[in-house]
Design an enzyme around this catalytic site. Structure first.
Site, PDB file in Angstrom:
ATOM      1  N   LYS A  56       1.033  -1.118  -0.081  1.00  0.00           N
ATOM      2  CA  LYS A  56       0.026  -0.113   0.265  1.00  0.00           C
ATOM      3  C   LYS A  56       0.927   1.121   0.013  1.00  0.00           C
ATOM      4  CE  LYS A  56      -3.835  -2.435   2.127  1.00  0.00           C
ATOM      5  NZ  LYS A  56      -5.064  -2.373   2.932  1.00  0.00           N
TER       6      LYS A  56
ATOM      7  N   TYR B  50     -12.559  -3.151  -3.788  1.00  0.00           N
ATOM      8  CA  TYR B  50     -13.223  -2.941  -2.422  1.00  0.00           C
ATOM      9  C   TYR B  50     -14.507  -2.845  -2.288  1.00  0.00           C
ATOM     10  CZ  TYR B  50      -8.392  -2.357  -0.286  1.00  0.00           C
ATOM     11  OH  TYR B  50      -7.111  -2.328   0.248  1.00  0.00           O
TER      12      TYR B  50
ATOM     13  N   ASN C 204      -2.805  -0.253   6.541  1.00  0.00           N
ATOM     14  CA  ASN C 204      -2.149  -1.359   7.147  1.00  0.00           C
ATOM     15  C   ASN C 204      -1.258  -2.047   6.094  1.00  0.00           C
ATOM     16  OD1 ASN C 204      -3.994  -2.523   5.516  1.00  0.00           O
ATOM     17  ND2 ASN C 204      -5.343  -3.726   6.693  1.00  0.00           N
TER      18      ASN C 204
ATOM     19  N   HIS D 288      -1.964  -5.372   1.125  1.00  0.00           N
ATOM     20  CA  HIS D 288      -3.183  -6.225   0.863  1.00  0.00           C
ATOM     21  C   HIS D 288      -2.937  -7.680   0.168  1.00  0.00           C
ATOM     22  CE1 HIS D 288      -7.201  -7.108  -1.235  1.00  0.00           C
ATOM     23  NE2 HIS D 288      -6.464  -7.564  -1.991  1.00  0.00           N
TER      24      HIS D 288
ATOM     25  N   GLU E 133      -8.911 -10.485  -8.470  1.00  0.00           N
ATOM     26  CA  GLU E 133      -7.989  -9.313  -8.424  1.00  0.00           C
ATOM     27  C   GLU E 133      -6.825  -9.335  -9.355  1.00  0.00           C
ATOM     28  OE1 GLU E 133      -7.188  -9.729  -4.262  1.00  0.00           O
ATOM     29  OE2 GLU E 133      -9.448  -9.083  -3.701  1.00  0.00           O
TER      30      GLU E 133
HETATM   31  P1  DAT Z   1      -8.163  -7.479   4.913  1.00  0.00           P
HETATM   32  O1  DAT Z   1      -7.439  -6.415   4.372  1.00  0.00           O
HETATM   33  O2  DAT Z   1      -7.313  -7.850   5.919  1.00  0.00           O
HETATM   34  O3  DAT Z   1      -8.851  -8.552   4.210  1.00  0.00           O
HETATM   35  P2  DAT Z   1     -10.879  -6.500   5.277  1.00  0.00           P
HETATM   36  O4  DAT Z   1     -11.136  -7.033   3.869  1.00  0.00           O
HETATM   37  O5  DAT Z   1     -11.699  -6.369   6.457  1.00  0.00           O
HETATM   38  O6  DAT Z   1      -9.325  -6.622   5.536  1.00  0.00           O
HETATM   39  O7  DAT Z   1     -10.729  -4.689   5.081  1.00  0.00           O
HETATM   40  C1  DAT Z   1     -10.201  -4.481   3.772  1.00  0.00           C
HETATM   41  C2  DAT Z   1      -9.462  -2.945   4.081  1.00  0.00           C
HETATM   42  O8  DAT Z   1     -10.263  -1.950   4.531  1.00  0.00           O
HETATM   43  C3  DAT Z   1      -8.118  -3.059   5.199  1.00  0.00           C
HETATM   44  O9  DAT Z   1      -7.205  -3.695   4.690  1.00  0.00           O
HETATM   45  C4  DAT Z   1      -8.208  -1.706   5.791  1.00  0.00           C
HETATM   46  C5  DAT Z   1      -9.473  -1.169   5.593  1.00  0.00           C
HETATM   47  N1  DAT Z   1     -10.231  -1.271   6.946  1.00  0.00           N
HETATM   48  C6  DAT Z   1     -11.102  -2.323   7.512  1.00  0.00           C
HETATM   49  N2  DAT Z   1     -11.553  -1.938   8.572  1.00  0.00           N
HETATM   50  C7  DAT Z   1     -11.540  -0.684   8.845  1.00  0.00           C
HETATM   51  C8  DAT Z   1     -11.833   0.134   9.765  1.00  0.00           C
HETATM   52  N3  DAT Z   1     -12.525  -0.250  10.667  1.00  0.00           N
HETATM   53  N4  DAT Z   1     -11.615   1.395   9.588  1.00  0.00           N
HETATM   54  C9  DAT Z   1     -10.808   1.955   8.575  1.00  0.00           C
HETATM   55  N5  DAT Z   1     -10.369   1.001   7.263  1.00  0.00           N
HETATM   56  C10 DAT Z   1     -10.648  -0.091   7.583  1.00  0.00           C
END
Ligand code: DAT
Ligand code: MG
Length: 136
Positions: free
Chosen positions: A11, A51, A114, A117, A128
Site C-alpha cells: 500500500k 473493495y 495497514n 493487501h 483481483e
Molecule cells: P483485509 O485487508 O485483512 O482483508 P478487510 O477485507 O476486512 O481486511 O478490509 C479491507 C481493508 O479495509 C483493510 O485492509 C483496511 C480497511 N479497513 C478495514 N476495517 C477498517 C476500519 N474499521 N476502519 C478503516 N479502515 C478499515
C-alpha cells in the site's frame, strides 16, 4: 495443499516509507515466487472494484482515497497454499492485533494504512489478478 496464485499489493504508505525491499524479502523467504510485479497508481475505478465488498462501510471512501493516494506495488505471488501463507505472513487486519514478526505487526500504524493487501480466497485472487493485470 494446492498450488495457488494470489494478488498482493504493497500500500502507498509502505512504498512512501521505503519498506518495499524488506516486504519482498519476507515474501521470498517463505518460498513463494513473485510471478509479476509493477509499480502503479490505482485508478478510482480499480480501487472501488477491489473493495466492492466494503461499499456500505463507513470507511469505504477513506479506503479508496488512501489506496489511490500514491504508488502501490502490485504483485502476483504463487506457490503451495500461497493465499493462506501470505495472509499468515501479513498478520491481522488491524496492526494493533497483528503479531510481531508479521508484516502488519512490524510496519502497520493503523487499520486504514495497514501496509499490505492480499487476496482472501481463490475466487478473490483470480478476480483481483484480472482486475490489476488484465489476465484471465
Ligand atoms: P483485509 O485487508 O485483512 O482483508 P478487510 O477485507 O476486512 O481486511 O478490509 C479491507 C481493508 O479495509 C483493510 O485492509 C483496511 C480497511 N479497513 C478495514 N476495517 C477498517 C476500519 N474499521 N476502519 C478503516 N479502515 C478499515
Ligand atoms: Mg479482505
Amino acid at each position: 495443499m494446492a498450488l495457488e496464485r494470489t494478488y498482493i499489493m504493497i500500500k502507498p504508505n509502505a512504498v512512501a516509507e521505503r519498506h518495499v525491499g524488506d516486504i519482498i524479502a519476507r515474501i521470498e523467504r517463505t518460498g513463494l515466487s513473485i510471478e509479476r510485479m509493477e509499480l502503479a497508481v490505482l485508478t478510482e475505478e480499480q480501487a472501488e472494484a477491489n473493495y466492492a465488498e466494503h461499499v456500505e462501510k463507513p470507511f469505504f471512501r477513506e479506503l479508496v482515497d488512501f489506496i489511490t493516494s500514491g504508488p502501490v506495488v502490485k504483485m502476483v505471488v504463487s506457490g503451495e497454499s500461497a493465499i493462506k501463507k501470505m495472509r499468515t505472513l501479513m498478520g491481522a487486519t488491524n496492526p494493533i492485533d497483528a503479531a510481531p514478526g508479521t508484516i502488519r505487526g512490524d510496519f502497520g500504524l493503523d487499520v486504514a494504512a495497514n501496509v499490505i493487501h492480499g487476496s482472501d480466497s481463490p475466487e478473490a485472487a483470480e478476480r483481483e489478478i484480472a482486475l490489476f493485470f488484465g489476465e484471465e
